[in-house]
Design an enzyme around this catalytic site. Sequence first.
Site, short mmCIF file in Angstrom:
data_model
loop_
_atom_site.label_atom_id
_atom_site.label_comp_id
_atom_site.label_asym_id
_atom_site.label_seq_id
_atom_site.Cartn_x
_atom_site.Cartn_y
_atom_site.Cartn_z
CG HIS A 123 44.05 27.36 52.94
ND1 HIS A 123 42.99 27.61 52.09
CD2 HIS A 123 44.30 28.52 53.59
CE1 HIS A 123 42.61 28.88 52.24
NE2 HIS A 123 43.38 29.45 53.14
CG ASP A 164 39.25 32.06 56.39
OD1 ASP A 164 39.85 32.23 57.46
OD2 ASP A 164 39.72 32.38 55.28
CG HIS A 166 41.76 33.42 52.29
ND1 HIS A 166 41.89 34.03 53.53
CD2 HIS A 166 42.40 34.21 51.40
CE1 HIS A 166 42.61 35.14 53.38
NE2 HIS A 166 42.92 35.28 52.10
CG ASP A 251 40.20 35.74 56.66
OD1 ASP A 251 39.03 35.31 56.72
OD2 ASP A 251 41.16 35.05 56.27
#
Length: 349
Positions: A123, A164, A166, A251
């Site tokens: 991120h 991932d 996200h 995740d």
Amino acid sequence: MLVVYDSRHRLHSDPRGRHPESPSRAVKVLESLTKSEFSNQLSFTGTRDPELDVLLLIHDAEYVEFIRRESSKGFHYLDPDTYVTEYTYTLSASYVTTTYYEALKSLEDREPVLIIPRPGGHHAGRSGRALGAPTLGFCVFNYAAIAAVAYLKRVKSVLIIDFDAHHGNGTQEIFWDDGRVVHVDIHQEGIYPGTGDVVDVGSGAGVGKMINIPLLAGAGDETYMWVLDEIVSRLVEVFKPDAVVVSAGFDAHVGDPLTSLAATKITYRSIGAYLGGLLERGSVGSVSTIVEGGYGDGLVAGLINYVGGLLTRCSHPDNVKAAPAGLSKRVREALKSRLSKYWGIEIKV
Ligand SMILES: [Zn+2]
């Protein structure tokens, strides 16, 4: 395979113990690797001292100084998601520097490398929050980006696969208009950081090279296998990357407390085996894997199967199937038109 792990990661910790990105995650990952059936194929190393010149290959000087200064103040939150401690700067910068040199070495040795950093990285954009994200999302410096930049010192083209749950908004921002990097990001639609829509394709030399694949809640192995078979493997045949960087968050595993996807070990073993096959056949020169998220039992289950697949090095079947229900109609149609336009790849939707 070389595994990079720095036990000082325990010093990056919320003393109240409330944060999901806790030291126990990396500890469990390391333990599972050392006890695994393939532990004899792994070698372990710590991290090097940070080198500012390496950090500045992917982050602005002002941002690097901001993190150094904030870290020196001791434990506090930079934003509602992201904390630093007095060790965070040195720890994360050491991981960035080590990732850079180990990616270069991996290209020479033709052996994959696995980085187990804390905090996560994907991120973090060039100057922090990326593409309008509300926070840094637990991350301070971006390890996947430095691995790709290291490769680009030696080769012409790099594929980044970010699975991932996200969106890897920091990584995507850094290579948005680069042109030498294809970034395939498979994530859950509508969750943090809110970026990564299918219509976001990059700009300038990077147009068509940012490939966002947002999945509906509940999407699982059938959807991931379709993305691997129908998009990733066909893209690799056309783009012919010299090396691959993987932002490996686990995740998206069913049961993860932060997301609503439903991948199982089948997905992770298949992705690992596919990439191991590319390396085995010499189709790519190196695979660097960065561990990102994963906050439940799926972190260890997913990682062990991914690494097991990577070391098994199977080839992958080739058959064209229609897109499954884990992708919305809008996403399927947008992917179809963009893959056709930019890559000449025709998918069934
Ligand atoms: Zn994540």
